[in-house]
Design a protein around this motif. Structure first.
Motif, short mmCIF file in Angstrom:
data_model
loop_
_atom_site.label_atom_id
_atom_site.label_comp_id
_atom_site.label_asym_id
_atom_site.label_seq_id
_atom_site.Cartn_x
_atom_site.Cartn_y
_atom_site.Cartn_z
N ARG A 13 -21.13 142.51 -63.35
CA ARG A 13 -20.71 141.22 -63.37
C ARG A 13 -21.42 140.50 -64.81
N VAL A 14 -20.66 140.15 -65.54
CA VAL A 14 -21.04 139.76 -67.00
C VAL A 14 -21.57 138.25 -66.86
N TYR A 15 -22.74 137.95 -66.91
CA TYR A 15 -22.98 136.43 -66.93
C TYR A 15 -23.25 136.04 -68.34
N GLU A 16 -23.77 136.96 -69.35
CA GLU A 16 -24.16 136.46 -70.50
C GLU A 16 -23.67 137.37 -71.47
N LYS A 22 -26.12 146.76 -70.36
CA LYS A 22 -25.81 146.23 -69.12
C LYS A 22 -25.12 144.81 -69.30
N MET A 23 -25.23 144.27 -70.69
CA MET A 23 -24.52 143.04 -71.10
C MET A 23 -23.40 143.20 -71.90
#
Lengths: 637, 637
Positions: B80-83, B223-224
């Motif tokens: 899941r990419v939040y940023e 992980k981003m």
């Protein structure tokens, strides 16, 4: 010798589990994941086809999620009960009227899932069975237990001998095991063989009728949990998946003049009775899925084990009314409690004595359950008025909090699972615990040893994912160290000292280093150094300001995927700069260290200080129940 | 004649779908659920084994949830990419430094899932394929299309003839169909046969290398999602499930002096290049799952259809860089848009003309996508400074909002999927629409026809479940009527009048009554009266105060499972008494009626008034595109 496996591997197991209901399956699932060799039998040819227990309480859903099983359960689209409605005869006239509703898990409980999940037990069992299969365990059916002995002197490693037999008598096996678990329900062969008595809490017993089916009705609360009192009797309504509804009807009570525990009623009689009770509303059955009549007494086993090799759990230990929907949940917790303790002992971490905490911890909860079951029954009869219920569910503190509200709150907290707690012992710190120093249990903390770790949202640093902190370590059998690291600029030295002292020879952490520590995968997230500890670090700082390699010493930075920023707003602590620290009652600058047992209950809380005091206290804590003498010399790793 | 099925059933289909990538599968899945007979082929022997598109944007996750497919996708534990993080060369010295991060779906977007979901396309395809199987559709593989004709005059019902062939030429079929859909990707046979040209938006084209693998690195943002510029080139990092990471490297640009669209690079060359770019951080590959080099240009089809029988969608219509992760999402929306329109026409509800809205609605979005793709590329090169990004992501309005922030916000909203909108036409009301009256589009409303219905939490009355209102009607092909009913005491008469006028002969609602209305199951929740409408009613009142049978006329009370209380607090409207009403910009006392298209976009908003004006306006709205003349006489049902 591939074609001739030794007798040992064929007949020697770590554990024999009898019964594949909720308690047996939970135990089996945990131990299978942790690598144990399991013989699991059940005398039924297949999982529960219909009926039986169906309520998963809020906290149990947390537990299932922690095991990665929640989504498989929710995929069946269970019913969710958020509120309970009360129906009573009107002050004047015929029929029934709604006199109030209350939340089944009110706001004052900080629950992730503030509802009860209702799903047919067979579907829940199948979720566990599928998981077991992945770990190479199949339930052997329909097999039963015919006898067992336990003699640690004769065989200290495999003291238990168990005779198993196919239910039709066509096949037999004799198994040697380290443990035997009886999770066979109320009529437990294992319990009977041990001559453990069941004490009846309340001399009153009941006969209940329970009917699952699909109905057509204009009763407006048919999708709510309802307690209905009428001039024609009482009924309890529980919504279910697939438009089903469960009705509980009390058919007889031992207080009835003509009471007989074998009293029964036909489907048609129960339906006719339900129609009378629900009038003026109409109800018709499109289909009846399951119907059963059974006597229920409030019973509790005298003992859960005699020798800490043969254990009981679930309905074999406690029976009660289905009103509060607790059966399966209590079974889950019995099993989980025992599972991690067996693992801690067998993996060489904890002394065998911790197995002695299983009975008192779980029996105490069962006693509480039975008391609540009693109180609950009375509450249901009391017909509380709507305004009292309203103030109880709103979560507002008020001066005029009366006995009713107090009981209600306690009841809600207990039945949600969030109120279950364990008394002081080696695992749950108290002022009497051997761990004694100025850093132990900072006065500000809101965490209570023996109670659940508090839920909190945080941001994972490596990927900026907003996560539920309490879920970040899966149910892996390890103790969880939550290092609340406060402000990086304030705690830099304390964190260095923590890591140095954790690395020292004979520290709680170093003493249980993995034998394969040098070859552990780069991707190992939870147990890079030790199989008995998983570590999370939470900074009271915005995510973008945290640099793991700069802000943490290498030992803690190794857990880079478990480093968090306490930067999410929380409605319960709207003014806190670091809401998770605030929720735990830990200083937003100086932090603190929380040890959480493998089952999610707090073990001890220790201040995070420069020097060795923090690790000294943790050494004392773990030293009180682990196999090695901890602390001592200061030679470094 | 069971052994001899007629030629008609063997060779006649509602639709032939070519290509089982995201666009074809979404179309097929929708139509299969709604009962259409589908021939679906793909020239690959199996679903995508590795690589390809992998980003599911926030709004697409809403859509998948609305189809009941989200949990199957999330079960694969996608990243899941939040940023998004930006890395650039430092002001002085070597290497790279992080210059800023921004939210991929910032707070100012009211998203349920404010992150991008990253999962291997093959796994996503399999979720659709499993759903298709439940509805009796199997993808025929490896088969290809060899030719087709379309002639409505020759056969008005099945005008399309399609020749299909096994890829090895061993089998052939000729199919008659109502529609043909080309979802074959960039190299579309159907598009080529129709001689539809692809226009290139930007004369610049690129060659990209893309590599999926498992790496070992000390780069902190692995992980981003990252955009990394260095003296040694540029790279884009996308995290994936199972510890994988995707790297995009631009290998050549048509602006290079030695550009060649067939330029390539080996795995080792790309890895060496990545190592130079990431220095001083180290990176090593444990495993490469997929590696590919491909030229990308920004292309768009001139037409999506010629005759409204043979349609194109997905990559067959638009190609662009993978930077914004839009490919699969745009494909989903192409398919969903076409699916419900075909259904509305074939089920006899809408005039065939609504098929003409497919191309302009979706082509316009593709044009916007290509513009954003261009702007995005520039934004990435601009190296925004951290403070600008911060003020952009905080969601605060400020006077000094600059062009960069504006572009950024629009870009985020568009790429999240929440900014996708459709221009005025018969389906999306505007001041030019035939529906004209004083009740149409109350000035206060925050809903915009052609834009998505706004997300809101409400409490379902029958079971007290807290639900996401926008998800309460599944993707069932029906128009959704959201009746915001304000205060029951204020709107009682208006609701009665609404029901009376909906029941009148020739009303939009009555005119499309189900033929089997008298025998519909008591448990039918969404379509008890009509297959073209589903109705939800939302009261601005606490749940416990709503009595469905008292507060709603029978027509609306029939949808008892879709009645809600607008009593949940919303952080975006903290002072509102009824937050959902407030979010929609509808009067908390008087409410309003919102028509939402089957795909979740607002059609029209109408005030809820006593008398017939509300239904008159709805008759005008639906009358502008449905098959029957609506309104007129006042004879009652």
């Amino acid at each position: 010798m591939e074609s001739q496996p030794s007798r040992q591997t064929e007949t020697h197991y770590d554990i024999v589990i009898v019964g594949a209901g909720p308690v047996g399956l939970m135990l089996s699932t945990c131990l299978a994941r942790w690598g144990y060799k399991i013989k699991h039998i059940d005398n039924r040819a297949e999982p529960t086809p219909t009926g039986r227990a169906d309520g998963i309480q809020p906290r149990s859903l947390d537990l299932l999620r922690n095991m990665g099983l929640k989504s498989a359960i929710m995929a069946h689209k269970p019913a969710r009960v958020y509120e309970v409605a009360f129906w009573d005869p009107p002050k004047s006239g015929e029929g029934i009227v709604r006199t109030g509703t209350w939340a089944s898990c009110p706001n004052f409980i900080d629950a992730r899932y503030p509802f009860t999940t209702l799903l047919h037990q067979g579907l829940i069992e199948r979720v566990f069975i599928a998981d077991l299969k992945k770990n190479g365990v199949e339930i052997q059916r329909p097999w039963t237990i015919k006898g067992f002995t336990s003699d640690e002197k004769a065989d200290p490693e495999y003291p238990v001998t168990v005779d198993l037999e196919h239910v039709d008598g066509t096949a037999k096996e004799t198994i040697r095991a380290k443990y035997l678990f009886g999770g066979e329900g109320g009529k437990s062969f294992v319990r009977d063989q041990l001559k453990i008595e069941v004490k009846h809490k309340d001399p009153i017993s009941y006969v209940w009728g329970v009917m699952d089916g699909v109905v057509k009705t204009d009763f407006p609360d048919i999708k709510m949990k309802c307690t209905i009192h009428s001039q024609h009797g009482s009924i309890m309504v529980i919504p279910r998946e697939d438009n089903m509804v469960r009705l509980y009807i009390q058919i007889a009570s031992s207080t009835d003049p003509d009471f007989h525990p074998r009293k029964t009623a036909t489907t048609e009689e129960v339906q006719a009775s339900a129609k009378r009770i629900l009038a003026p509303y109409s109800i018709e059955w499109e289909r009846v899925e399951w119907y059963s009549v059974y006597p229920i007494g409030q019973g509790i086993s005298d003992k859960y084990t005699l020798d800490h090799r043969v254990f009981l759990g679930g309905d074999a230990c406690h029976t009660h009314s289905p009103k509060a929907g607790q059966g399966m949940n209590t079974a889950f917790l019995d099993a989980q409690n025992l599972a991690w303790k067996i693992h801690a002992v067998e993996a060489g971490f904890a002394s065998r004595d911790i197995l002695k905490t299983y009975e008192p911890e779980r029996k105490d909860v069962a006693e509480t359950l039975l008391s609540f079951d009693n109180k609950y029954a009375k509450l249901f009869s009391q017909k509380p008025d709507a305004s009292t219920v309203k103030s109880a569910t709103s979560g507002q503190q008020s001066a005029e909090e009366n006995e009713f509200i107090k009981t209600f709150k306690e009841a809600c907290e207990f039945t949600s699972g969030y109120g279950v707690f364990y008394k002081a012992n080696a695992l749950n710190w108290s002022p009497e615990h051997p761990a004694q120093s100025h850093v132990v249990h900072p006065t500000s903390t809101r965490l209570v040893p023996g109670r659940l770790f508090i839920n909190a949202d945080v941001t994972r640093v490596v990927d900026a994912n907003v996560v539920h902190l309490e879920q970040e370590i899966p149910l892996n059998g390890s103790f969880r160290l939550f290092i609340f690291a406060g402000k990086p600029s304030v705690t830099a030295q304390a964190l260095k000292d923590l890591a140095i002292n954790m690395s020292r020879k004979g520290s709680f952490y170093q003493a249980y280093t993995r034998p394969d520590v040098d070859t552990v995968s780069y991707h190992e997230r939870y147990n890079p150094h030790s199989l008995f500890y998983s570590v999370c670090t939470v900074f009271a700082a915005p995510r973008s300001s945290v640099e793991i390699s700069r802000d943490l010493p290498p030992l803690l930075a190794r857990y880079k995927d478990n480093v968090y920023a306490d930067d999410k707003w929380d409605r319960r602590f709207p003014d806190a700069k670091a809401a998770a620290h605030a929720k735990m009652g830990l200083d937003e600058e100086k932090g603190g260290v929380v040890v959480v047992r493998p089952d999610g209950y707090v073990g001890i809380v220790v201040a995070l200080e420069e020097g060795s005091a923090t690790v000294d206290a943790l050494n004392q804590y773990f030293g009180s129940f682990c196999t090695k003498k901890l602390g001592g010399t200061s030679a470094q790793l």
